[in-house]
Structures are given as C-alpha cells and as structure tokens.
Design a protein around this motif. Structure first.
Motif, short mmCIF file in Angstrom:
data_model
loop_
_atom_site.label_atom_id
_atom_site.label_comp_id
_atom_site.label_asym_id
_atom_site.label_seq_id
_atom_site.Cartn_x
_atom_site.Cartn_y
_atom_site.Cartn_z
N ASN A 305 4.97 -0.12 -1.31
CA ASN A 305 3.84 -0.89 -0.75
C ASN A 305 4.26 -2.33 -0.64
O ASN A 305 4.61 -2.91 -1.68
CB ASN A 305 2.60 -0.79 -1.63
CG ASN A 305 2.18 0.63 -1.89
OD1 ASN A 305 2.78 1.29 -2.73
ND2 ASN A 305 1.17 1.10 -1.20
N PRO A 306 4.24 -2.97 0.53
CA PRO A 306 3.87 -2.35 1.79
C PRO A 306 4.97 -1.44 2.32
O PRO A 306 6.13 -1.58 1.95
CB PRO A 306 3.68 -3.56 2.71
CG PRO A 306 4.59 -4.61 2.16
CD PRO A 306 4.61 -4.39 0.68
N PRO A 311 0.33 -0.37 5.40
CA PRO A 311 0.52 -1.71 5.95
C PRO A 311 -0.28 -2.76 5.17
O PRO A 311 -1.21 -2.42 4.45
CB PRO A 311 0.00 -1.58 7.39
CG PRO A 311 -0.91 -0.40 7.38
CD PRO A 311 -0.43 0.52 6.30
N LEU A 312 0.09 -4.03 5.35
CA LEU A 312 -0.68 -5.10 4.72
C LEU A 312 -1.96 -5.33 5.50
O LEU A 312 -1.96 -5.34 6.73
CB LEU A 312 0.14 -6.40 4.68
CG LEU A 312 1.23 -6.48 3.61
CD1 LEU A 312 1.84 -7.89 3.61
CD2 LEU A 312 0.70 -6.14 2.23
N LYS A 313 -3.06 -5.54 4.81
CA LYS A 313 -4.35 -5.69 5.49
C LYS A 313 -4.83 -7.12 5.50
O LYS A 313 -5.64 -7.50 6.33
CB LYS A 313 -5.39 -4.80 4.79
CG LYS A 313 -5.03 -3.32 4.89
CD LYS A 313 -6.28 -2.45 4.76
CE LYS A 313 -5.99 -1.00 5.05
NZ LYS A 313 -5.36 -0.31 3.91
N GLN A 314 -4.36 -7.94 4.57
CA GLN A 314 -4.88 -9.31 4.43
C GLN A 314 -3.77 -10.28 4.09
O GLN A 314 -2.85 -9.94 3.35
CB GLN A 314 -5.88 -9.35 3.27
CG GLN A 314 -7.27 -8.96 3.65
CD GLN A 314 -8.15 -8.89 2.42
OE1 GLN A 314 -7.90 -8.08 1.53
NE2 GLN A 314 -9.14 -9.74 2.36
N ASN A 318 -0.97 -10.42 -2.39
CA ASN A 318 -0.75 -9.00 -2.19
C ASN A 318 0.26 -8.54 -3.24
O ASN A 318 1.15 -9.28 -3.62
CB ASN A 318 -0.15 -8.73 -0.79
CG ASN A 318 -1.22 -8.67 0.28
OD1 ASN A 318 -1.96 -7.69 0.39
ND2 ASN A 318 -1.32 -9.72 1.09
N ASN A 415 0.73 -8.73 12.27
CA ASN A 415 -0.56 -8.04 12.11
C ASN A 415 -0.56 -7.09 10.90
O ASN A 415 -1.49 -6.31 10.73
CB ASN A 415 -0.93 -7.29 13.38
CG ASN A 415 0.12 -6.26 13.76
OD1 ASN A 415 1.10 -6.07 13.03
ND2 ASN A 415 -0.07 -5.59 14.88
N GLY A 416 0.50 -7.15 10.10
CA GLY A 416 0.55 -6.33 8.89
C GLY A 416 1.19 -4.96 9.11
O GLY A 416 1.61 -4.31 8.15
#
Ligand code: MTE
Ligand code: CO
Length: 424
Positions: A305-306, A311-314, A318, A415-416
């Motif tokens: 992760n990621p 995927p990254l959301k924010q 993280n 955009n992650g």
C-alpha cells in the motif's frame, strides 16, 4: 474469479526515470483530522442500533463482515490453464501484520485439492532406514516434541511473469504467491530418529496423496535442520487447499518442496530427479545452461500500500506499508524510496522479526499530490541486498519464470492511481 484489469498484460510500459520527482516527504506533517462540525452519521440513529443484531450461533464458524467480501484470493484468466492445475493469489494489499489468514493463503496445486479422510490418512517412512514406520494422524498427534513456528512459503514462480517487464497490475498478482503461517507439528528429525536413518541415507523423497502424486527430493542436512510435518495452521487444522491433514514444511525453500497431503517419505542415497526438480523448478539461463537445485528463496520485499489495487485517495498523511522476507536468516532492514531511488529511507519494521518469516514495514508519508516512484529494498542477516530486476536479468537472462526477487516499482500518479512500471 478472474480479473479483467489484467486482460492486456503487455500494456504496461517501461517508465523512464523522471527528473525532479518530489512527491512527498517521509516525515508525517499534520495528522488526519475531522471536521469540527459533528457529522450526520455520528448524531443520527443508524439501522444497526435500532434492532437486535445476530445472535450467537448465527455463524458457528465465523466469517468476515459482508463489507469485506472483496478481500478474496483471485486468479488471472490467462494464467489459468485448468482449475485443477492452477494457482490463485493472496490479496496482499488487503492484509496487514505478518500472518496470512487461512482462507486467504494462495493455492497452488497440480491435480486439484483432494478431500482426505484423516482417519484413513497414513504417513509412511521407508527406504534407507533401520525400521520402516507407518503413522496414523492420531499417532502423530501423540508424538512427543510438538512445536509451533511461523514461516513464509513462496512459490518459486512468484513474480515469474515480471521477468520480461512490468505486466500484472497489482501486488496480489505480481507478488501474491506468498503466505506466512504459524504451523503446528513435529520436527521431521524426531520422526526420522525413530525410524533410524542409515549412514548412506543422504536424501529424502516426499510424496503427496493428491492425484498429481507430487514428489520432491530434499537433502538430508536440510531435513534434519528445520523441516517439519504440520497438521495445524494459525491455530486450527490445515485447510483442504493447504494439504489437510498433513503437509511438509521446508522453511525458506521454494514452495514446490512443501509437499501437501503428505503420505510418503523415503530415504535414499541420491536425488530422485523427479519431474518437479528437472524439467520444472530448474532455471534456464541465457547461455542454454540451467541452474538446478535453486532451493533457497532470496530476500525480497514489496510495498503493498499504495499499489495498483490500493491507490492513494488523499493528499497529506498516508501510511506506506509492505512486507519483506528471506530464505536465509532474518530480515535486517528494509529501505524505501518514493522518488525512484534518489533518496532511500529506512522503513520502520513493526512486529516480531523471526527467521524465515515475513516482516511488516511502514513509512509514514506526507503526500503533496505529485507523482511518486515507490520501491522497497530488503536486506537480510547475511548482508544480502535485494537486487534490481535488471541486475537479475543480466545474470539470469529471461528464459526462466522462477526466482524473480527483483525490486518492484509502483508509479503513483497525481490522481493517486498507481501502476506497475519499471525504471531504467
Ligand atoms: N503438494 C502436492 N501434493 N501437490 C501440489 O500440487 N504444489 C506445490 C506445493 N506442494 C503441490 C504441493 C507448489 S508448486 C507450491 S507453490 C505449494 O505447494 C503451494 O502451497 P499452498 O497451496 O499452501 O499455497
Ligand atoms: Co509453486
């Protein structure tokens, strides 16, 4: 279940190392916070506090929450020739800690998973021994000297599709032929001492009771060192798929040798040269010669992760996490880069570090929303450092699908969205 994301395996490109990637800092900045205003969901009544929940015995054997139903083993259609001789993959990106839950351990079998009545199962020990023996499951469970050990099992073909470039888009598919389990059983040495290995007994042949009758030869030094026979995994009986009622455990060595549904152990004075140790599990080099008896799994790591399936959301704080393992000794450290190798940071390893078992690592990052190229690099107690894929290709060529422990790269886009790429 198959995954359509992987329908075009050759679609993944090589990613050229971009200059000036500055996606994030590794020291956490502001911690995730909530709005000062109470959110509706916390002040409103919810359906789950308006009626009684399920009573006990609603599920005599507990299952995960229905909200977790996406957390499953998955297979890849173009890798599945037949259901019975096939593989599925552990959802590494959905797991944490070091233990793989029993229902999520990847499966690899050559002749399907047989359902064996433990009352009719026998383990035979014969060949170059003073006293051939046959054990029932009950005999084994009464045998003195029971032990519990956590070990990783990795199929030699894990990451095998990646030899020829970044292909499968998700750590479940690129690295999911590994699991880490607490085994309960007996050191094989104790059983063999009862049988009495003759002085010319140098090899052990292990045979499964499944339709494939899978067999492998193992040198006696390894057998007497740390091999065990196990009937328990993570505190309960082995799952059917993992070899119920009995499997061989060969710590740190390639998964193929961990014979499931174990029924026969023969002592001999040389290797048997079975199919699985000649035409298979032999690594053809570029010059036409082959490496054989490549038993040990070299140090390896993966950021889970990621990753493409997670995927990254924010932006902002993280948690980057992953796992590392080695077939020699134990993991000493894991370094992580988020800028394609310009800077490396020592990851924090959390939880027990046991020999020949997975370790879990973390890096708390503060993502500014720019692209990142993420890699992890494991080092073990022998000083061995996980190589890049290109370093491996230089020595081994790309003929073989086995023993790819090269460093994995994930590209995190603005955009992650995260993709499997390679840096060259
Ligand atoms: N043992 C038997 N009897 N039959 C098999 O097909 N597959 C082997 C090994 N033991 C196999 C077997 C392979 S190739 C691997 S990688 C591991 O089991 C997989 O173990 P798992 O299914 O518990 O993940
Ligand atoms: Co295998």
């Amino acid at each position: 279940m198959s995954d359509t994301d992987n329908a075009n395996p050759l679609d993944r490109r090589k990613f050229l190392k971009a200059a000036g990637l500055a996606g994030a800092g590794v020291a956490a900045g502001a911690l995730p916070a909530h709005a000062a205003e109470p959110e509706k969901v916390i002040v409103e009544k919810q359906e789950w506090n308006q009626a009684l929940g399920a009573g006990v015995q609603n599920a005599p054997y507990g299952k995960p929450s229905p909200f977790e139903k996406h957390v499953v083993r998955r297979d890849v259609e173009w890798l599945t020739a037949s259901r019975e001789s096939s593989v599925n993959f552990t959802p590494l990106h959905e797991l944490d800690g070091i233990i793989t839950p029993n229902g999520l351990c990847f499966e690899r079998h050559h002749g399907g998973a047989p359902v064996i009545d433990p009352a009719k199962h026998r383990l035979m020990i014969h060949g170059l021994v003073d006293k051939p023996l046959v054990f029932t499951m009950n005999d084994l469970k009464r045998f003195p000297g029971r032990i519990n050990r956590a070990y990783f099992l990795e199929c030699a073909a894990n990451s095998g599709m990646e030899w020829r470039g970044a292909q499968l888009n998700g750590c479940q598919y690129t690295h999911g032929m590994v699991h880490n389990v607490w085994y309960t059983g007996i050191p094989l040495k104790a059983l063999l001492e009862q049988a009495g290995v003759k002085t010319n007994g140098k090899w052990l042949l292990a045979e499964g009771a499944d339709a494939s009758g899978m067999t492998r030869s193992i040198p006696i030094e390894k057998v007497l060192d740390d091999c065990m026979i196990a009937w328990g995994m993570n505190g309960e009986a082995l799952r059917t798929e993992q070899g119920y009622p009995l499997r061989l455990v060969v710590p740190g060595w390639e998964g193929n040798m961990w014979v499931k549904w174990l029924r026969r152990l023969e002592i001999g004075d040389q290797a048997w040269e079975q199919r699985e140790e000649t035409s298979k599990y032999t690594d053809l080099l570029a010059n036409g010669k082959a490496r054989r008896y490549t038993w040990v799994m070299d140090a390896k790591s993966i950021v889970t992760n990621p990753s493409p399936q997670a995927p990254l959301k924010q932006k902002g704080p993280n948690v980057l996490t992953g796992m590392a393992w080695t077939g020699r000794g134990s993991i000493k450290r894991v370094d992580v880069t988020i800028d394609g190798g310009k800077n490396w940071h020592a990851a924090r390893i959390d939880g027990p570090v046991m020999p020949l078992s997975l370790v879990r690592f973390y890096v708390d990052i503060d993502w500014n929303g720019e692209e990142m190229l993420i890699q992890s690099r494991a080092m073990d107690s022998t000083g061995y450092v996980q190589p890049t894929k290109d370093e491996l290709r230089k020595i081994r060529g790309v003929n073989s699908i086995y023993h790819n422990n090269g460093i994995q790269t994930w590209l995190v886009k603005k955009n992650g969205v995260t993709e499997n790429v390679e840096i060259s």
